[in-house]
Design a protein around this motif. Structure first.
Motif, PDB file in Angstrom:
ATOM      1  N   MET A  52       8.467 -15.294   9.840  1.00 51.21           N
ATOM      2  CA  MET A  52       8.745 -14.168  10.728  1.00 51.21           C
ATOM      3  C   MET A  52       9.362 -13.001   9.960  1.00 51.21           C
ATOM      4  SD  MET A  52       7.591 -14.927  13.669  1.00 51.21           S
ATOM      5  CE  MET A  52       8.152 -13.385  14.365  1.00 51.21           C
ATOM      6  N   GLN A  53      10.001 -13.298   8.840  1.00 52.46           N
ATOM      7  CA  GLN A  53      10.651 -12.251   8.052  1.00 52.46           C
ATOM      8  C   GLN A  53       9.778 -11.770   6.894  1.00 52.46           C
ATOM      9  OE1 GLN A  53      14.908 -13.198   7.368  1.00 52.46           O
ATOM     10  NE2 GLN A  53      14.566 -14.917   8.760  1.00 52.46           N
ATOM     11  N   ASP A  54       8.522 -12.218   6.878  1.00 53.40           N
ATOM     12  CA  ASP A  54       7.516 -11.776   5.906  1.00 53.40           C
ATOM     13  C   ASP A  54       8.010 -11.865   4.468  1.00 53.40           C
ATOM     14  OD1 ASP A  54       5.047 -10.834   5.114  1.00 53.40           O
ATOM     15  OD2 ASP A  54       5.661  -8.735   5.188  1.00 53.40           O
ATOM     16  N   PRO A  55       8.402 -13.055   4.016  1.00 55.81           N
ATOM     17  CA  PRO A  55       8.859 -13.188   2.636  1.00 55.81           C
ATOM     18  C   PRO A  55       7.708 -13.028   1.653  1.00 55.81           C
ATOM     19  CG  PRO A  55       8.616 -15.344   3.600  1.00 55.81           C
ATOM     20  CD  PRO A  55       8.368 -14.361   4.708  1.00 55.81           C
ATOM     21  N   LYS A  56       8.019 -12.464   0.485  1.00 60.78           N
ATOM     22  CA  LYS A  56       7.000 -12.355  -0.563  1.00 60.78           C
ATOM     23  C   LYS A  56       6.926 -13.648  -1.372  1.00 60.78           C
ATOM     24  CE  LYS A  56       6.421  -8.143   0.737  1.00 60.78           C
ATOM     25  NZ  LYS A  56       7.396  -8.149   1.824  1.00 60.78           N
ATOM     26  N   LEU A  57       8.049 -14.380  -1.452  1.00 62.79           N
ATOM     27  CA  LEU A  57       8.115 -15.634  -2.198  1.00 62.79           C
ATOM     28  C   LEU A  57       8.750 -16.697  -1.318  1.00 62.79           C
ATOM     29  CD1 LEU A  57       8.010 -17.349  -4.839  1.00 62.79           C
ATOM     30  CD2 LEU A  57      10.258 -16.386  -5.411  1.00 62.79           C
ATOM     31  N   ILE A  82      15.382  -9.135   0.331  1.00 62.12           N
ATOM     32  CA  ILE A  82      14.331  -8.488  -0.466  1.00 62.12           C
ATOM     33  C   ILE A  82      13.038  -9.296  -0.477  1.00 62.12           C
ATOM     34  CG2 ILE A  82      15.934  -7.247  -1.963  1.00 62.12           C
ATOM     35  CD1 ILE A  82      15.364  -9.381  -4.127  1.00 62.12           C
ATOM     36  N   GLY A  83      13.028 -10.457   0.195  1.00 55.96           N
ATOM     37  CA  GLY A  83      11.762 -11.148   0.366  1.00 55.96           C
ATOM     38  C   GLY A  83      11.637 -12.518  -0.259  1.00 55.96           C
ATOM     39  N   ILE A  84      12.740 -13.232  -0.463  1.00 58.66           N
ATOM     40  CA  ILE A  84      12.681 -14.602  -0.967  1.00 58.66           C
ATOM     41  C   ILE A  84      13.216 -15.538   0.111  1.00 58.66           C
ATOM     42  CG2 ILE A  84      13.512 -16.239  -2.699  1.00 58.66           C
ATOM     43  CD1 ILE A  84      13.600 -14.001  -4.706  1.00 58.66           C
ATOM     44  N   GLY A  85      12.374 -16.441   0.582  1.00 56.50           N
ATOM     45  CA  GLY A  85      12.764 -17.386   1.620  1.00 56.50           C
ATOM     46  C   GLY A  85      12.786 -18.799   1.071  1.00 56.50           C
ATOM     47  N   ARG A  86      13.737 -19.600   1.525  1.00 53.00           N
ATOM     48  CA  ARG A  86      13.869 -20.972   1.026  1.00 53.00           C
ATOM     49  C   ARG A  86      13.858 -21.967   2.162  1.00 53.00           C
ATOM     50  NH1 ARG A  86      18.631 -23.314  -3.033  1.00 53.00           N
ATOM     51  NH2 ARG A  86      17.847 -25.461  -3.162  1.00 53.00           N
ATOM     52  N   LYS A  87      13.069 -23.001   2.007  1.00 54.48           N
ATOM     53  CA  LYS A  87      12.989 -24.102   2.965  1.00 54.48           C
ATOM     54  C   LYS A  87      13.567 -25.347   2.314  1.00 54.48           C
ATOM     55  CE  LYS A  87      11.411 -26.843   6.238  1.00 54.48           C
ATOM     56  NZ  LYS A  87      12.321 -27.938   5.798  1.00 54.48           N
ATOM     57  N   PHE A  88      14.665 -25.862   2.887  1.00 54.72           N
ATOM     58  CA  PHE A  88      15.281 -27.076   2.376  1.00 54.72           C
ATOM     59  C   PHE A  88      14.532 -28.299   2.898  1.00 54.72           C
ATOM     60  CE2 PHE A  88      18.576 -23.902   2.043  1.00 54.72           C
ATOM     61  CZ  PHE A  88      19.211 -24.198   0.840  1.00 54.72           C
ATOM     62  N   GLN A  89      14.825 -29.460   2.305  1.00 56.49           N
ATOM     63  CA  GLN A  89      14.127 -30.687   2.684  1.00 56.49           C
ATOM     64  C   GLN A  89      14.383 -31.041   4.143  1.00 56.49           C
ATOM     65  OE1 GLN A  89      14.797 -34.004   0.078  1.00 56.49           O
ATOM     66  NE2 GLN A  89      13.853 -35.472   1.451  1.00 56.49           N
ATOM     67  N   LYS A  90      15.628 -30.953   4.590  1.00 58.21           N
ATOM     68  CA  LYS A  90      15.957 -31.272   5.974  1.00 58.21           C
ATOM     69  C   LYS A  90      15.785 -30.026   6.832  1.00 58.21           C
ATOM     70  CE  LYS A  90      19.655 -33.072   8.923  1.00 58.21           C
ATOM     71  NZ  LYS A  90      21.055 -33.563   8.994  1.00 58.21           N
ATOM     72  N   PRO A  91      14.989 -30.115   7.911  1.00 57.80           N
ATOM     73  CA  PRO A  91      14.760 -28.925   8.732  1.00 57.80           C
ATOM     74  C   PRO A  91      16.026 -28.448   9.429  1.00 57.80           C
ATOM     75  CG  PRO A  91      13.887 -30.881   9.818  1.00 57.80           C
ATOM     76  CD  PRO A  91      14.299 -31.305   8.426  1.00 57.80           C
ATOM     77  N   GLU A 113      23.384 -14.064  -2.199  1.00 59.41           N
ATOM     78  CA  GLU A 113      22.363 -14.839  -1.492  1.00 59.41           C
ATOM     79  C   GLU A 113      21.715 -14.049  -0.362  1.00 59.41           C
ATOM     80  OE1 GLU A 113      23.066 -19.169  -0.749  1.00 59.41           O
ATOM     81  OE2 GLU A 113      25.075 -18.708  -1.517  1.00 59.41           O
ATOM     82  N   ASN A 114      22.526 -13.368   0.466  1.00 57.42           N
ATOM     83  CA  ASN A 114      21.956 -12.654   1.607  1.00 57.42           C
ATOM     84  C   ASN A 114      21.066 -11.497   1.159  1.00 57.42           C
ATOM     85  OD1 ASN A 114      24.217 -11.190   0.667  1.00 57.42           O
ATOM     86  ND2 ASN A 114      24.527 -10.232   2.657  1.00 57.42           N
ATOM     87  N   GLY A 147       0.799  -1.210   0.000  1.00 58.33           N
ATOM     88  CA  GLY A 147       0.000   0.000   0.000  1.00 58.33           C
ATOM     89  C   GLY A 147       0.828   1.253   0.000  1.00 58.33           C
ATOM     90  N   ARG A 148       2.060   1.182  -0.449  1.00 61.60           N
ATOM     91  CA  ARG A 148       2.925   2.352  -0.473  1.00 61.60           C
ATOM     92  C   ARG A 148       3.787   2.305  -1.719  1.00 61.60           C
ATOM     93  NH1 ARG A 148       7.667  -0.022   1.190  1.00 61.60           N
ATOM     94  NH2 ARG A 148       7.419  -1.899   2.417  1.00 61.60           N
ATOM     95  N   PRO A 149       4.367   3.438  -2.111  1.00 66.74           N
ATOM     96  CA  PRO A 149       5.216   3.436  -3.301  1.00 66.74           C
ATOM     97  C   PRO A 149       6.391   2.475  -3.137  1.00 66.74           C
ATOM     98  CG  PRO A 149       4.668   5.680  -2.635  1.00 66.74           C
ATOM     99  CD  PRO A 149       4.209   4.770  -1.521  1.00 66.74           C
ATOM    100  N   VAL A 150       6.805   1.870  -4.244  1.00 63.28           N
ATOM    101  CA  VAL A 150       7.913   0.919  -4.222  1.00 63.28           C
ATOM    102  C   VAL A 150       9.232   1.654  -4.351  1.00 63.28           C
ATOM    103  CG1 VAL A 150       8.964  -1.011  -5.436  1.00 63.28           C
ATOM    104  CG2 VAL A 150       6.491  -0.912  -5.182  1.00 63.28           C
ATOM    105  N   ARG A 151      10.170   1.376  -3.434  1.00 62.20           N
ATOM    106  CA  ARG A 151      11.503   1.948  -3.522  1.00 62.20           C
ATOM    107  C   ARG A 151      12.311   1.185  -4.544  1.00 62.20           C
ATOM    108  NH1 ARG A 151      12.149   1.063   2.277  1.00 62.20           N
ATOM    109  NH2 ARG A 151      13.936  -0.159   1.614  1.00 62.20           N
ATOM    110  N   GLY A 152      13.435   1.765  -4.937  1.00 57.24           N
ATOM    111  CA  GLY A 152      14.264   1.140  -5.960  1.00 57.24           C
ATOM    112  C   GLY A 152      14.824  -0.207  -5.570  1.00 57.24           C
ATOM    113  N   ASP A 153      14.967  -0.464  -4.249  1.00 52.85           N
ATOM    114  CA  ASP A 153      15.528  -1.737  -3.802  1.00 52.85           C
ATOM    115  C   ASP A 153      14.450  -2.736  -3.409  1.00 52.85           C
ATOM    116  OD1 ASP A 153      14.651  -0.372  -1.590  1.00 52.85           O
ATOM    117  OD2 ASP A 153      16.363  -0.896  -0.320  1.00 52.85           O
ATOM    118  N   GLU A 154      13.193  -2.450  -3.745  1.00 52.15           N
ATOM    119  CA  GLU A 154      12.095  -3.350  -3.442  1.00 52.15           C
ATOM    120  C   GLU A 154      11.453  -3.851  -4.727  1.00 52.15           C
ATOM    121  OE1 GLU A 154       9.405  -1.135  -1.041  1.00 52.15           O
ATOM    122  OE2 GLU A 154      10.453  -1.597   0.824  1.00 52.15           O
TER     123      GLU A 154
END
Length: 293
Positions: free
Chosen positions: A207-212, A125-134, A119-120, A34-41
């Motif tokens: 908790m980090q509110d990933p978009k993907l 910027i909002g991409i989270g990855r879950k590997f097979q092994k917790p 990677e970091n 609900g806000r303008p997108v910054r260049g790094d978003e």
């Protein structure tokens, strides 16, 4: 599966689509922002969260990805299936910056070139990855694991050097309820079942509110009940997050796709077929290389 949980994500996705249809003109933003997108978003104004275009990756002459092209919409839950060696893990490695392709492009939203980021930075910027092994902090409690995940969010890290705010405590409580671990809040993570550890790691990502969210065989090793609850969890996230689920459990895929959502089949590093689960199950090439095995 609980009907209200089963339909929650679909309702949010429909709400987003209705919003897109009524906003009119170009230059608007999706309901998630609900806000303008910054260049790094990432800018999701066009409704697509991820674009992969002609991605090719070779290892010692073997093409793990062969001109792979794929698009994932904002708020979509997409299942990716295919035989071992089809390129599913390499695809996620490219998206998260672990592997650099030989050719092609990868874009988050319509403005973020993932191939230029480490990677970091991609995680931030909002991409989270879950590997097979917790992977959780087994000596810490469920609550402490989620608290540490919140601290990893650069937007709130500084405030955590004092004490958690009421809003932050509420957020941890919401995520614990979502991942079915409220009753286990003070339990040491190492004592959780395999399925509960999987849920905890998903909660740490949330908790980090990933978009993907990229989820690699998330129900491997789970009981039937845990698998059912995981399906409910993912369906409840649909519409708030884009989810890419790589999975071999076809019953689980059926639960997630509900008969009408798109499924992508990878084979030899490229898309072999795409459509509803019934469409790909009826595809003779898919049957020969994967489902018939």
């Amino acid at each position: 599966m609980t009907p209200d949980l089963q339909t929650a994500g679909a309702e949010r996705l429909q709400h987003w689509r209705e919003h897109e249809q009524t906003r009119g003109g170009s230059g608007g933003r999706s309901a998630s922002f609900g806000r303008p997108v910054r260049g790094d978003e990432p800018d999701f104004a066009h409704g697509v969260a991820l674009y992969l275009d002609d991605i090719t990756v070779s290892f010692d002459g073997f093409r793990a990805l062969n001109a792979l092209s794929l698009a994932i919409n904002v708020g979509e839950l997409r299942c990716i299936i295919g035989p071992n060696g089809a390129g599913k893990t390499t695809m996620m490695d490219v998206i998260t910056g672990k592997t650099r392709p030989d050719a092609g492009s990868a874009t988050f939203g319509q403005n973020i070139d993932l191939l230029r980021l480490r990677e970091n930075a991609i995680a931030q910027i909002g991409i989270g990855r879950k590997f097979q092994k917790p992977t959780v902090y087994e000596q810490l409690s469920v609550f402490e694991n989620l608290e540490l995940a919140l601290a990893a969010d650069r937007r709130v890290r500084a405030s955590l050097f004092s004490r958690l705010s009421g809003e932050q405590l509420d957020r941890i409580g919401e995520v614990m309820a979502l991942i079915h671990l409220t009753a286990q809040a003070q339990r040491t993570a190492g004592l959780l079942s395999h399925g509960q550890k999987q849920w905890l790691e998903i909660g740490m990502l949330l908790m980090q509110d990933p978009k993907l969210l990229l989820l690699d065989e998330p129900v491997a090793g789970m009981t039937d009940e845990e698998t059912e609850r995981t399906a409910e969890l993912f369906l409840s996230l649909e519409g708030q997050h884009s989810l890419v689920v790589v999975e071999h459990d076809m019953k689980f895929v059926e639960q997630l796709t509900e008969g009408w959502k798109k499924v992508t089949v990878l084979h030899e590093g490229r898309v072999l077929a795409e459509g509803t689960l019934s469409d790909v199950q009826a595809n003779q090439q898919v049957v020969e290389v994967y489902l018939g095995r």
